[in-house]
Design an enzyme around this catalytic site. Structure first.
Site, PDB file in Angstrom:
ATOM      1  CG  ASP A 107      33.548  41.034  36.954  1.00 42.78           C
ATOM      2  OD1 ASP A 107      32.453  40.568  36.605  1.00 42.78           O
ATOM      3  OD2 ASP A 107      34.175  40.620  37.948  1.00 42.78           O
ATOM      4  CD  GLU A 114      31.322  38.201  33.931  1.00 42.08           C
ATOM      5  OE1 GLU A 114      32.560  38.316  33.876  1.00 42.08           O
ATOM      6  OE2 GLU A 114      30.732  37.582  34.818  1.00 42.08           O
ATOM      7  CG  ASP A 146      36.377  41.191  41.531  1.00 42.60           C
ATOM      8  OD1 ASP A 146      37.245  40.865  42.377  1.00 42.60           O
ATOM      9  OD2 ASP A 146      35.182  40.942  41.656  1.00 42.60           O
TER      10      ASP A 146
END
Lengths: 165, 165
Positions: free
Chosen positions: A7, A70, A143
């Site tokens: 992420d 992501e 996260d």
């Protein structure tokens, strides 16, 4: 198959390594997870170097087969988006340098895969991360859970594991 | 002082090295200039690695004292902007890894510095790059001239050389 989920972010970058059983469909195990953080007001280029060094160590230590990142999906703050994209560029570079193939998923794809609903809220996604990995608690910080969600998404996408929810 | 100017991009990244005279204010010399290109349809992560490797070589060969990078300043295509930002992150990383301090300038700042007018067109800026560096022709391609313009901007900004135009 071992998947490193990422992420991306500059102040904080989440990572999560998930091992997918080769024999049992849908059996996932968390191998490692955490965040790369730099103190507030750290110069941007120093942050990028920290991300480079930390991700290099993480990849060398956990030896993932693929990387699931992501995908940025912004509408609002362009300055923040740019700085996250710069960190993301460094993350993709490190994966490439270690010959780890990269797959990218947007937040709606991740939500859809984890919960069966593309507009699920953060809490629902995190709860499904906990369930899928058989953990007692939701991994913290966010996260870290988001990175694990990206890793699980790739596992489900490629292995055709039945969706939860 | 030796300045490495960078015009970030994924398909094509321009660079230009300018040497500034320590004794004669406003005397600039082009040391090196060129572009890092990858063929169309090259995977994005491979492009990032090419940029990393090429910029590492360029910095090691030309030994700049500072780096001057064009700052992203987008309003339109967010996908393109993100991919340029990823390349930019890699460029900043390489400068940082070689302890080269980074300075950033927006396109209007560069235009203002080179031509005295923040909304000057590309051709005017390129012509001033040619004049300032005492070259016969405008450096080609555009990305190369843009990188040299970023380098000259930093020289002017820090040395207080009278603006042209």
């Amino acid at each position: 198959m071992r998947i490193l989920g990422i992420d991306p972010g500059t102040g904080i970058l989440g990572f999560g390594v998930v091992e997918v059983s080769a024999t049992k469909r849908g059996e996932f195990k968390m191998v490692d997870a955490g965040v790369v953080t730099t103190p507030a007001h750290t110069p941007h280029d120093e942050r990028l170097e920290d991300i480079f060094n930390s991700l290099t160590e993480i990849i060398e230590a956990t030896k993932p087969d693929v990387c699931s990142v992501e995908k940025l999906f912004f509408t609002k703050n362009i300055t923040t988006a740019m700085s996250v994209a710069e960190a993301r560029g460094v993350a993709l570079l490190v994966a490439r340098q270690h010959q780890v193939p990269i797959f990218e998923y947007t937040p709606p794809q991740i939500k859809q895969t984890l919960t069966g609903y593309g507009k699920a809220d953060k809490k629902q996604v995190q709860e499904m991360v906990r369930v899928q990995l058989g953990l007692k608690d939701v991994p913290k910080p966010d996260d870290c859970a988001d990175a694990l969600a990206a890793a699980i998404t790739h596992a489900v996408m490629t292995q055709g594991v039945p969706q939860a929810g």
